[in-house]
Design a protein around this motif. Structure first.
Motif, PDB file in Angstrom:
ATOM      1  N   GLU A 177      22.089  27.436 -32.546  1.00 50.66           N
ATOM      2  CA  GLU A 177      23.506  27.111 -32.698  1.00 50.66           C
ATOM      3  C   GLU A 177      24.359  28.357 -32.482  1.00 50.66           C
ATOM      4  O   GLU A 177      25.423  28.307 -31.869  1.00 50.66           O
ATOM      5  N   GLN A 211      33.900  32.774 -36.543  1.00 44.18           N
ATOM      6  CA  GLN A 211      33.129  33.133 -37.747  1.00 44.18           C
ATOM      7  C   GLN A 211      32.016  34.125 -37.406  1.00 44.18           C
ATOM      8  O   GLN A 211      31.746  35.055 -38.159  1.00 44.18           O
ATOM      9  N   SER A 266      34.941  22.830 -27.406  1.00 44.12           N
ATOM     10  CA  SER A 266      35.427  22.079 -28.567  1.00 44.12           C
ATOM     11  C   SER A 266      35.963  23.026 -29.633  1.00 44.12           C
ATOM     12  O   SER A 266      35.554  24.191 -29.730  1.00 44.12           O
ATOM     13  N   ARG A 267      36.847  22.507 -30.472  1.00 38.66           N
ATOM     14  CA  ARG A 267      37.467  23.302 -31.538  1.00 38.66           C
ATOM     15  C   ARG A 267      36.402  23.809 -32.508  1.00 38.66           C
ATOM     16  O   ARG A 267      36.451  24.950 -32.964  1.00 38.66           O
ATOM     17  N   SER A 268      35.398  22.980 -32.821  1.00 34.14           N
ATOM     18  CA  SER A 268      34.370  23.388 -33.780  1.00 34.14           C
ATOM     19  C   SER A 268      33.568  24.582 -33.264  1.00 34.14           C
ATOM     20  O   SER A 268      33.228  25.494 -34.022  1.00 34.14           O
ATOM     21  N   VAL A 269      33.284  24.596 -31.956  1.00 32.45           N
ATOM     22  CA  VAL A 269      32.538  25.709 -31.366  1.00 32.45           C
ATOM     23  C   VAL A 269      33.397  26.971 -31.354  1.00 32.45           C
ATOM     24  O   VAL A 269      32.906  28.073 -31.622  1.00 32.45           O
ATOM     25  N   LYS A 270      34.682  26.812 -31.058  1.00 27.96           N
ATOM     26  CA  LYS A 270      35.590  27.962 -31.085  1.00 27.96           C
ATOM     27  C   LYS A 270      35.678  28.551 -32.488  1.00 27.96           C
ATOM     28  O   LYS A 270      35.663  29.774 -32.662  1.00 27.96           O
ATOM     29  N   ASP A 271      35.776  27.680 -33.487  1.00 30.27           N
ATOM     30  CA  ASP A 271      35.849  28.147 -34.882  1.00 30.27           C
ATOM     31  C   ASP A 271      34.564  28.865 -35.280  1.00 30.27           C
ATOM     32  O   ASP A 271      34.601  29.900 -35.966  1.00 30.27           O
ATOM     33  N   LEU A 272      33.422  28.310 -34.851  1.00 31.09           N
ATOM     34  CA  LEU A 272      32.140  28.930 -35.175  1.00 31.09           C
ATOM     35  C   LEU A 272      32.031  30.305 -34.523  1.00 31.09           C
ATOM     36  O   LEU A 272      31.547  31.261 -35.139  1.00 31.09           O
TER      37      LEU A 272
END
Length: 258
Positions: free
Chosen positions: A155, A124, A115-121
């Motif tokens: 996480e 970071q 998912s995009r959110s996991v890639k962004d995390l």
């Protein structure tokens, strides 16, 4: 027609023609006599066969267009190689070929979707790790990273693991020309399998009758749970030799209990 419900760009799947067996036979005869229009009709008349196979992948692949094209390649190969003299239904012959093309494509081209959110995390995490490494003059621990980002440690772990490439358990990792060692050979067997008492007695008796080194390796691998790499280091022999001894031991036990 709902059983064929797969969304393909620029294709109205509800209106695709389905050929009857007699029509198929006549078209195959024409195609073998050099009529390429007959081949086109065979392709178009069997597209729903491809769609029926694609239906099982419909729930976890977003864009079916590429998979449909791959399935059509399998269909064309099946049409080119089908022989009426075998007296089997074309679908019986074609399904394994279409399925084979699809599975090959998925194996070679499809990776785990993140998912995009996991890639962004994960991005970071990489930036924060670099920042803390410079500040602390060492690599930060997972807990330090998680606290710095305001997330839970699990996480952080999930995001890092999700970014890693996936690999099959049966990926070959070594071959000395005779025995292949697979990734699964490096893994500990932690399963607690339950067998009936007669099987346990038979295996126990067979273990006593095989060569000492083979018995030791089998006990350490399947009862203690050691990897081939650990046994290789312990016994001072190559992992390929461990693999051969393990295989020979298993073969010997099979002969004794079967």
């Amino acid at each position: 027609m709902s059983r064929y419900k797969v969304e393909i760009s620029n294709v109205n799947t509800a209106n695709i023609k389905v050929l009857k067996q007699k029509e198929m036979e006549e078209l195959f005869i024409k195609m073998h006599n050099g009529d390429m229009l007959a081949k086109d009709e065979l392709i178009n008349g069997n597209l729903k066969l491809v769609l029926s196979i694609l239906k099982k992948y419909n729930h976890y692949i977003d864009n079916m267009d590429d998979l449909f094209q791959v399935g059509c390649i399998g269909l064309i190969k099946a049409i080119d190689n089908f022989d009426l003299s075998h007296q089997v239904k074309f679908s019986t012959y074609a399904v394994p070929m279409i399925l084979g093309e699809i599975k090959r494509y998925l194996r070679d081209n499809t990776s785990l979707r993140i998912s995009r959110s996991v890639k962004d995390l994960n991005l970071q995490i990489l930036k924060k790790k670099e920042e803390l490494t410079l500040k602390l003059n060492r690599e930060p621990t997972d807990l330090e990273l998680a606290n710095s980002l305001g997330i839970k440690e699990y996480e952080l772990s999930n995001a890092i693991n999700a970014s890693k490439d996936i690999i099959s358990m049966f990926e070959p990792i070594y071959n000395d020309g005779s025995d292949t060692i697979y990734l699964c050979d490096q893994l500990e067997d932690k399963k607690n399998n339950l067998y009936d008492i007669e099987t346990k007695i038979s295996v126990s008796d067979a273990l006593k009758r095989i060569r000492e080194k083979e018995r030791y390796i089998l006990v350490q691998r399947y009862l203690v749970g050691k990897t081939q790499m650990e046994l290789s280091s312990e016994l001072g022999i190559s992992q390929a030799q461990i693999s051969r001894l393990e295989k020979n031991g298993i073969d010997s036990i099979k002969k004794l209990i079967l």
